[in-house]
Structure formats: structure tokens, C-alpha cells
Design a protein around this motif. Structure first.
Motif, short mmCIF file in Angstrom:
data_model
loop_
_atom_site.label_atom_id
_atom_site.label_comp_id
_atom_site.label_asym_id
_atom_site.label_seq_id
_atom_site.Cartn_x
_atom_site.Cartn_y
_atom_site.Cartn_z
N GLY A 154 0.90 -1.01 0.30
CA GLY A 154 0.05 0.10 -0.17
C GLY A 154 0.71 1.35 0.10
N ASN A 155 2.20 0.77 0.59
CA ASN A 155 2.42 2.40 1.07
C ASN A 155 3.64 2.71 -0.14
OD1 ASN A 155 3.96 4.89 1.47
ND2 ASN A 155 6.36 3.02 2.61
N CYS A 156 3.72 1.92 -1.11
CA CYS A 156 4.32 1.54 -2.98
C CYS A 156 3.01 2.11 -3.67
CB CYS A 156 5.38 0.22 -3.11
SG CYS A 156 6.61 -0.36 -2.41
N TYR A 157 2.51 1.61 -3.49
CA TYR A 157 1.35 2.14 -4.42
C TYR A 157 1.14 3.81 -4.13
CZ TYR A 157 -0.38 -2.60 -5.08
OH TYR A 157 -0.32 -3.66 -5.67
N PHE A 158 0.90 4.88 -2.88
CA PHE A 158 0.88 5.68 -2.69
C PHE A 158 2.12 6.34 -3.14
CE2 PHE A 158 0.36 9.15 -0.35
CZ PHE A 158 -1.16 9.60 0.06
N LEU A 159 2.92 6.07 -2.71
CA LEU A 159 3.98 6.14 -3.45
C LEU A 159 4.34 6.66 -5.29
CD1 LEU A 159 7.15 7.73 -3.19
CD2 LEU A 159 7.76 5.52 -3.75
N LEU A 160 3.84 5.61 -5.30
CA LEU A 160 3.20 5.45 -6.97
C LEU A 160 2.63 7.02 -7.60
CD1 LEU A 160 3.34 2.30 -8.03
CD2 LEU A 160 5.05 3.33 -8.23
N ASN A 161 1.59 7.02 -6.91
CA ASN A 161 0.43 8.28 -6.52
C ASN A 161 0.89 9.51 -6.78
OD1 ASN A 161 -2.53 7.12 -7.93
ND2 ASN A 161 -1.65 6.24 -6.08
N MET A 162 1.69 9.66 -6.05
CA MET A 162 2.88 10.69 -5.83
C MET A 162 3.43 11.21 -6.81
SD MET A 162 3.56 11.30 -1.83
CE MET A 162 5.06 10.87 -1.05
N LEU A 163 4.37 10.23 -6.76
CA LEU A 163 5.39 10.47 -8.29
C LEU A 163 4.84 10.57 -9.51
CD1 LEU A 163 7.90 7.50 -7.46
CD2 LEU A 163 8.01 9.35 -6.74
N ALA A 164 3.02 10.41 -9.80
CA ALA A 164 2.73 10.27 -11.45
C ALA A 164 2.50 11.45 -11.33
CB ALA A 164 1.51 9.31 -11.33
N THR A 165 2.43 12.71 -9.55
CA THR A 165 1.95 14.18 -9.96
C THR A 165 2.87 14.95 -10.50
OG1 THR A 165 2.50 14.54 -7.86
CG2 THR A 165 0.05 14.06 -7.52
N LYS A 166 4.30 13.95 -10.64
CA LYS A 166 5.49 15.11 -10.97
C LYS A 166 5.91 14.17 -11.77
CE LYS A 166 5.65 18.12 -7.35
NZ LYS A 166 5.16 18.82 -7.08
N GLY A 167 5.16 13.44 -12.62
CA GLY A 167 5.75 12.91 -13.94
C GLY A 167 6.32 12.38 -13.54
N ILE A 168 7.27 11.03 -12.14
CA ILE A 168 8.45 10.87 -12.17
C ILE A 168 8.06 8.98 -12.27
CG2 ILE A 168 10.30 10.34 -10.90
CD1 ILE A 168 9.61 12.98 -9.36
N ASP A 169 9.35 8.15 -13.15
CA ASP A 169 8.43 7.34 -13.25
C ASP A 169 10.23 6.42 -11.97
OD1 ASP A 169 9.21 4.52 -13.65
OD2 ASP A 169 10.17 4.32 -15.50
N ILE A 170 9.51 5.58 -11.15
CA ILE A 170 9.87 5.00 -9.91
C ILE A 170 11.28 3.86 -10.07
CG2 ILE A 170 8.49 2.63 -9.55
CD1 ILE A 170 9.83 3.73 -6.61
N LYS A 171 11.41 3.50 -11.97
CA LYS A 171 12.61 2.61 -11.71
C LYS A 171 13.66 2.95 -11.45
CE LYS A 171 10.38 -0.82 -15.56
NZ LYS A 171 8.80 0.08 -15.95
N GLY A 172 14.85 2.74 -10.95
CA GLY A 172 16.30 3.16 -11.03
C GLY A 172 16.25 4.16 -10.39
N LYS A 173 15.17 4.21 -9.04
CA LYS A 173 15.10 5.33 -7.95
C LYS A 173 15.84 4.92 -7.15
CE LYS A 173 13.41 8.47 -10.39
NZ LYS A 173 13.54 8.15 -11.55
N ARG A 174 16.26 5.46 -6.43
CA ARG A 174 17.91 4.51 -4.61
C ARG A 174 16.92 5.08 -3.72
NH1 ARG A 174 22.19 4.04 -5.26
NH2 ARG A 174 23.12 4.89 -3.32
N VAL A 175 16.27 3.66 -3.69
CA VAL A 175 15.07 3.97 -1.86
C VAL A 175 15.77 3.46 -0.80
CG1 VAL A 175 12.79 3.21 -1.33
CG2 VAL A 175 13.11 3.37 -3.26
N ALA A 176 15.96 4.13 0.51
CA ALA A 176 16.50 3.91 1.29
C ALA A 176 14.82 3.37 3.03
CB ALA A 176 17.22 4.97 2.08
N ILE A 177 15.25 2.40 3.10
CA ILE A 177 14.57 1.83 3.83
C ILE A 177 14.56 1.13 5.01
CG2 ILE A 177 12.98 -0.32 4.10
CD1 ILE A 177 12.20 -0.42 1.72
N SER A 178 14.07 1.04 5.96
CA SER A 178 14.09 1.41 7.51
C SER A 178 13.43 0.09 8.26
CB SER A 178 14.78 2.29 9.16
OG SER A 178 12.99 2.72 8.64
#
Ligand code: NDP
Length: 446
Positions: free
Chosen positions: A210-234
Motif C-alpha cells: 500500500g505504501n508503494c502504491y501511495f508513493l506511485l500516486n505521489m510520483l505520478a503528480t510530478k511525472g517521475i518514474d520509480i524505475k531505477g530510483k534509489r530507496v532507503a528503507i528502515s
């Protein structure tokens, strides 16, 4: 209503509860203007009734460890608000648990559950018992002793607990089993149950996915593709592992994971093989992250360090615990080019960190919006239980993705600042608040 006055009064009446004060202050600051446009709310002192839990159960849990020694833990259930549905919220077993933490979580849960659009009120429970290092039999005895006290106060239409930190499928199974024995009923009183006794497909994955789906929605508002993006998780528990799993499926690079002992860093991103190893170790073997470097010496392990200053990332997804990103962590993230933070954990960013993210106008999703997929899927589990049906994984996943898109849309609607920037904190708080407030108004002073 003046936020500062409400907070001072809560601090006077409930001293030494910093997490609770922090959560209330964040929400009240965002809703103050909207609230003050409704004098009818103030006439019935709605804000105080919304901030103070409906009731709290506090009790001692005594149990016998494997050596025959009697142990005592403190335990709680906070039933915060049931204006829009039965109380609903997880149970946390961790040595740090106290009333302040559970009150903040139950308060947040009320707004989060409202945002899902499902009929669920807010609650949270837990104990300062830590399952870490305990045998299965010790965990079972503790869970049974906890439920021996709590079972009278919960029920499918009353209060429906679930998991949280330290409470996974094993603990839910033991608690549900004992509840069923005491209450002599087989209903959907817990969510996060095993698939053979009423659990829903995709519930284990739901918070992280669900968090990833929310992130995809946020990125879409800026036209950013998730592919290749560096994600830090704790974190490397339920939320963190399923977040990482989905990110790898989406083609992102996961550059960190952590536990309470330290952080594991993959400067070029974990490979699928490395992630599968971590998933196996953490999910089925109750192992520790530092063990991973024995198998993969190229990965770097940093003892007692959080990941935020250790590796460059484009996106941060804190998924361990509250207040795990402080002001200096936020500075480091921003300086290294992080442009999105989507919170899997509840309140992982301190007040100072939140201010920095909002001031920098990055995409910033608070936990109550971004991690609502877990409780939303719990709501779907309740719906399946009451119909005595099981939906397919595809069906539940589709509903989850639709719910996250809907939560995102509500945040945009209420959080749009006019200059194109979406303040997701404000959006989530106002959207969550309005529904609960309207229901409370209609039901009279209770
Ligand atoms: P888990 O117990 O499965 O995992 C928690 C992870 O965080 C573990 O890796 C744990 O490390 C680490 N952690 C816990 N406390 C601390 C601490 N004080 N300092 C550093 N690391 C810590 O819990 P979940 O994954 O279920 O929950 C994680 C967060 O997500 C919590 O904030 C929870 O409230 C929130 N959340 C969970 C939902 C769910 O469906 N499970 C739903 C919505 C929110 P270690 O193993 O060393 O203890």
C-alpha cells in the motif's frame, strides 16, 4: 479552538506523554482553520472529545517463563473513538510500550481509518512484553494471559485488534485462538489471521504494498518514474520487507534496511537474491540483519546506526518505529537529494523533520495516509469474515490499490496549497477529521 491552548491543557492533565502530545499537536495544527469555520463543533467541545480516548483498559499480565519463573508485564488497550465503526487497531509487543505511545497510535489510527473510507473506528493496544529471544511456548503463554484479561472488551462488532511491532501471524494466531475459546465464537474478531482460519490474502503484504502504491500516486503528480530510483528503507519487519519486495518488482533499487541493532547498506541496491535471503532470514528464521554479511560480505553493516546518513537515496521509506528520522537526519536526506518520503511506520519523523520536509516542498506522505493499506486490508478481511467468503489475491490487491489511490486523491483535495504544492499532512488530517467530526455531531454528546 486554539491549538496551543488545547495542547497546554492536555499536557497539564496528561503529563509525561510526549508522543501523544506530539501526534495531537500535528493534527490540530493542520485542522485548526477548518475547525474554526464550524462554530457548531466548538459549541459541543468536539475537539476535546476527539483528543481524549473513549476509554483505556490497563492491566498486569502475569505468565510463567520456560524456567518456571513468574514474569509480570504491563498491558493496555486504548479504545479511542468509534464514531464511524467498531474500534480497530493493532497490538504492539515491545519493551518500549507505554501509555503515551499507545495513545498516540490510537489517536492516529482514528484518522487513518477514516481516510480508508471503510467503517472502522480507532484503537491500539499492547504490552511492554518483547517476543524477542522468547520461545514459542513463552510467547503463547503470554498471548493467552493477555487475552484472558482483554477478551471481554473486544469482539467483531466492538473492537477488532490486529498486529503491529512484535505482533505477527504467530502472535495473532495465539491470541485469536484464546479469544475464540473464551468467547465461544468463531468470528472476525482479529485481523491478520492465518489463511486457514479466516485471514485475507494480501493482508501480510498490505502495509508495504500500500505504501508503494501511495508513493506511485505521489510520483505520478510530478511525472517521475520509480524505475531505477534509489530507496532507503528502515526496519526489516512486516512493513519493511513487503515494501522492499514490491519496490524490487517495480524496478527500484533498495539501498538499505535496518533493525534495532543497526543498518545494512547496499550501495548499488540489493540484488533479488540478496533480498530473498533477507526475507527468508527475517520472516521465517527470526534472524538478525548483521548475519547477512556472513553470506554477502560486499554489503555493509553499521552497528547502532539508522540508514539516513549512511547512503544516498532519492526516496526514503521509514518503516521501523516512531521518531526515527530527526532534524539532522532530515537535513542529511535533503542535502543528498532525497525528493520523496513515504512513511510506512507511524510518526517516524519528528516534528522538526516534518517541518524541514514541508519547507523544502518535497513529496512527503505521513504514515496515516501512506501506511493505511494495512488497516484497509484488515477492513477487507472483516468484510470477508462477515460474509464467510474469501476473495482472490488479485481481487484484494486491486481493492488495496484503489483505496490507496482514493486516499491520495483525498489528500490532494484537502492539502492543495494553491501554488501547486500538495501538503499531504494537512490533506490527510483534514480529510480524516471531517468524516469523524460529522459522525460525532450526528450522534450527540457521548
Ligand atoms: P515488525 O515488528 O514486523 O518490524 C519492526 C521493525 O522495526 C523490525 O525490524 C524492528 O527491529 C524495527 N524496530 C522496532 N522498534 C525499533 C526501534 N525502537 N528502533 C529501531 N528499530 C526498531 O513491525 P511492523 O513492520 O508491523 O511495524 C513497523 C511500523 O509500521 C510500526 O511503526 C507500525 O506501527 C507501523 N505499521 C504497521 C502496520 C502493519 O500492518 N503491521 C500497519 C501500519 C503501520 P528488531 O527486529 O530489532 O526489533
Amino acid at each position: 479552538m486554539k491549538t496551543s491552548e488545547v495542547i497546554s491543557e492536555l499536557m497539564r492533565r496528561f503529563p509525561n506523554e510526549p508522543e501523544y502530545h506530539q501526534a495531537v499537536e500535528e493534527v490540530l495544527t493542520s485542522i485548526e482553520d477548518v475547525y474554526n469555520k464550524h462554530p457548531e463543533f466548538e459549541r459541543v467541545n468536539l475537539i476535546e472529545r476527539l483528543c481524549i480516548p473513549d476509554r483505556i483498559f490497563t492491566f498486569r499480565v502475569s505468565w510463567v517463563d520456560d524456567s518456571g519463573k513468574v514474569r509480570n508485564n504491563m498491558a493496555y488497550r486504548v479504545q479511542h473513538n468509534n464514531a464511524i465503526g467498531p474500534y480497530k487497531g493493532g497490538i504492539r509487543f515491545h519493551s518500549s510500550v507505554n501509555l503515551s505511545i499507545l495513545k498516540f497510535l490510537a489517536f492516529e489510527q482514528t484518522f487513518k481509518n477514516s481516510l480508508t473510507t471503510l467503517a472502522m473506528g480507532g484503537a491500539k493496544g499492547g504490552s511492554d512484553f518483547s517476543p524477542r529471544g522468547k520461545s514459542n511456548m513463552e510467547v503463547m503463554r503470554f498471548c493467552q494471559a493477555y487475552i484472558a484479561e482483554l477478551w471481554r472488551h473486544i469482539g467483531a462488532d466492538t473492537d477488532v485488534p490486529a498486529g503491529d511491532i512484535g505482533v505477527g501471524a504467530r502472535e495473532v494466531g495465539y491470541m485469536y485462538g484464546y479469544y475464540k475459546k473464551m468467547a465461544r465464537e468463531f468470528t472476525g474478531t482479529f485481523t491478520g489471521k492465518g489463511l486457514t482460519f479466516g485471514g485475507s490474502l494480501i493482508r501480510p503484504e498490505a502495509t508495504g504494498y500500500g505504501n508503494c502504491y501511495f508513493l506511485l500516486n505521489m510520483l505520478a503528480t510530478k511525472g517521475i518514474d520509480i524505475k531505477g530510483k534509489r530507496v532507503a528503507i528502515s526496519g526489516s519487519g512486516n512493513v519493511a520487507t513487503y515494501t522492499a519486495k514490491k519496490l524490487l518488482q517495480l524496478g527500484a533499487k533498495v539501498v538499505s534496511m535496518s533493525d534495532s541493532d543497526g543498518s545494512l547498506i547496499a550501495p548499488d541496491g540489493f540484488t533479488q537474491e540478496q533480498f530473498d535471503h533477507i526475507f527468508e532470514l527475517k520472516t521465517y528464521m527470526r534472524g538478525r540483519l548483521y548475519e547477512v554479511v556472513d553470506t554477502y560480505p560486499d554489503l555493509k553493516y553499521y552497528e547502532r546506526k539508522r540508514p539516513w546518513k549512511l547512503v544516498q537515496c532519492d526516496i526514503a521509506m521509514p518503516s521501523a518505529t516512531q521518531n526515527e528520522i530527526d532534524g539532522s537526519d532530515a537535513d542529511a536526506l535533503l542535502a543528498n537529494g532525497c525528493f520523496a518520503v513515504s512513511e510506512g511506520a507511524n510518526m517516524p519523523s519528528t516534528k522538526e523533520a516534518v517541518h524541514k520536509f514541508l519547507a523544502a516542498k518535497i513529496l512527503y506522505a505521513p504514515g496515516k495516509a501512506a501506511n493505511a493499506g494495512g488497516v484497509a486490508t484488515s477492513g477487507l478481511e472483516m468484510a470477508q469474515n462477515s460474509q464467510k467468503l474469501s476473495w482472490s489475491a488479485e481481487e484484494v490487491d486491486k481493492k488495496l490499490s484503489d483505496i490507496m489511490a482514493n486516499i491520495h486523491a483525498q489528500c490532494v483535495r484537502y492539502g492543495n496549497e494553491g501554488d501547486g504544492y500538495v501538503n499531504y499532512v494537512k490533506g490527510a488530517n483534514i480529510a480524516g477529521f471531517m468524516k469523524v467530526a460529522e459522525a460525532m455531531m450526528a450522534q450527540g454528546v457521548l
